[in-house]
Scaffold this motif. Sequence first.
Motif: not given
Length: 125
Positions: A68-72, A81-84, A97-98, A103-107
């Motif tokens: 999550l910190q990297l996403q921010r 950057v598109p993030i899954i 939150q993601a 975020a475009l996906g969460f698995f």
Amino acid sequence: MTRKTQESQSVAIVDDDQAVRDALGNLLDSAGLDAEAFASAEDFVNSNHPKNECCLILDIRLPNMSGLQLQRYLSGRAKPVPIIFITGHADAEVREQALRDGALGFFYKPFDSEGLLNAVCSVLK
């Protein structure tokens, strides 16, 4: 799906588990996608890769800098950057939150390989 070429779209994998990095690398390779794996968010940030990636498969729980910190951190770039996300820890608040943060996906691990691959390919279209 894209075939590997010098100009093919690239997928970055950031996960502290070597087995997960290897499995994801093999999955993406089987689909003809270029991938580069990193053991930490810091390794990813310090590489040349953040300037070139088309998609990021990112673990939530990482040592030091979390997913999550990297996403921010990446969200401040001119071209997001598109993030899954992938995670072994079921936490609805973290998932929300993601996704809320783009975020475009969460698995959840273990994830459905076909579902993850479909998500990556939809990002790369």
